[in-house]
Design an enzyme around this catalytic site. Structure first.
Site, short mmCIF file in Angstrom:
data_model
loop_
_atom_site.label_atom_id
_atom_site.label_comp_id
_atom_site.label_asym_id
_atom_site.label_seq_id
_atom_site.Cartn_x
_atom_site.Cartn_y
_atom_site.Cartn_z
N GLU A 13 1.72 -0.14 -4.84
CA GLU A 13 0.76 0.90 -5.18
C GLU A 13 1.53 2.22 -5.30
O GLU A 13 2.04 2.74 -4.31
CB GLU A 13 -0.33 1.01 -4.11
CG GLU A 13 -1.38 2.05 -4.45
CD GLU A 13 -2.29 2.37 -3.28
OE1 GLU A 13 -3.43 2.80 -3.52
OE2 GLU A 13 -1.88 2.20 -2.12
N ASP A 39 0.83 -1.20 0.00
CA ASP A 39 0.00 0.00 0.00
C ASP A 39 0.87 1.26 0.00
O ASP A 39 1.82 1.37 0.79
CB ASP A 39 -0.91 -0.02 1.23
CG ASP A 39 -2.07 0.93 1.12
OD1 ASP A 39 -2.86 0.78 0.19
OD2 ASP A 39 -2.18 1.82 1.99
#
Length: 389
Positions: free
Chosen positions: A90, A48
């Protein structure tokens, strides 16, 4: 003696304090945790907002800080580097050149990245996400995909392919037609994406054409980003209906409603009370219904997965964007003497299609590709992939 005060920085929620990646002991603890799960047999890691781990808050450097790639190389060597695992980062601000830093095998960092340049078309340029773009800019979409397909090569990096994730509205609702052409537009987006170079990701519910939720009141919303937005603009006098309109279109909870398995209570997701309400359309849109319908969106996705597993040209074939009318997205994948044509009409209207050549075979279609070639007319949301003679 002057006391020292430790402050906790956070970019998201106070329940998500940022880790100090400059601390070597902290980094080693993270690597220990990762190895714990690797030893359990997991298949990989999605990282993330990984492009923030090199941030320097005092200098207001948030993304792509100077220690980002050294930390990733260290992580690679300490954990998954010698394992057969998939790793994806990401990276909202990545360009093709930046993506090469992450995903070039020689760099020993990650397998691939999630980049979001095409997703940026959901928002008005230079405005916060809540100022959503009501109509897809198809020429810009073609330009962005063409850039990533041609500038990030097989040898020096790898990209992911996606329309949906847990932070985004449902593609069929924001860019497709989730009413009259729900199934056909969902298939068109699937066919368009899955024949490109990169690794496709299918987000839960995408394979059955789940749609945005018709939120009526703020009480139905759980997403902290949506709630913070509502609180901030209410104080500025923005009407609640205008706020709810934005949340219905672009809010993250649209992707987080319970998976729709069947027609039973709570769509078969749980016998308890789900944390978000089930979309009211679950009796028509669910897995049980999709499996029973041989022409469903699900079987289009199943066929696309099969095509990708059986055709190595999808990895190495060149990409050539074709010059078409505005709302038609068409490209050629060329592998030696073989040419594969992919076409999608991303609109509710008929569109002209002028292409040369004849159809040798049809790989996948949501229409009758041979008839389209003969008439040179695409019906709304027609899409197909054919090998050309």
């Amino acid at each position: 003696m002057k006391s020292q005060v430790n402050t906790i920085s956070t970019f998201f929620s106070k329940k998500q304090p940022d880790l100090n990646w400059e601390n070597e002991k902290l980094r080693q603890k993270i690597y220990e945790m990762m190895n714990f799960w690797i030893d359990k047999g997991i298949g990989g890691f999605r990282m993330d907002v990984i492009d923030m781990i090199g941030k320097i808050p005092d200098e207001k450097v948030v993304n792509n800080g100077p220690m980002l790639h050294p930390y990733l190389k260290e992580m690679n060597q300490a954990t998954f580097g010698d394992k057969n695992l998939l790793t994806v980062g990401e990276t909202w601000g990545a360009t093709p050149e930046i993506a090469k830093l992450y995903s070039d095998p020689k760099g020993q960092e990650l397998s691939m990245v999630f980049q979001f340049e095409h997703i940026g078309l959901q928002y008005q340029e230079g405005q916060p996400k809540w100022h959503y773009q009501k109509e897809l800019n198809i020429p810009k979409l073609k330009e962005i995909f063409n850039k990533w397909q041609t500038e990030l090569g097989v040898e020096d990096g790898w990209n992911s392919l996606f329309w949906n994730n847990h932070d985004l509205p449902r593609i069929v609702s924001i860019w497709g037609n989730d009413q009259e052409y729900r199934e056909k537009s969902a298939k068109a987006f699937a066919i368009l994406l899955h024949l490109m170079r990169g690794t496709p990701y299918i987000y839960q519910g995408e394979e059955i054409g789940m749609t945005n939720y018709p939120f009526e009141t703020l009480d139905q919303v759980e997403d902290i980003e949506s709630l913070n937005y509502a609180r901030e603009v209410l104080e500025k006098g923005v009407p609640m209906e205008e706020i709810m309109d934005s949340i219905r279109v672009i809010g993250r909870d649209n992707a987080r409603t319970p998976m729709q398995w069947d027609e039973s209570k709570n769509a078969g997701f749980s016998t308890g009370q789900p944390w978000l309400a089930v979309n009211p359309n679950y009796q028509a849109i669910n897995v049980q219904e999709a499996l029973a319908n041989p022409d469903s969106i699900f079987y289009t996705y199943q066929k696309l997965v099969k095509i990708r597993k059986e055709n190595s040209w999808l990895i190495r074939a060149d990409f050539e964007l074709l010059d078409t009318v505005e709302k038609v997205f068409a490209y050629i994948r060329k592998d030696g003497d073989r040419r594969f044509l992919v076409v999608a009409n991303l609109s509710n209207e008929e569109q002209d299609l002028i292409v040369e050549g004849k159809v040798k075979s049809v790989l996948i279609e949501n229409t009758t590709a041979q008839e389209v070639f003969e008439k040179q007319i695409l019906a709304p949301w027609d899409a197909f992939c054919v090998e050309l003679l």
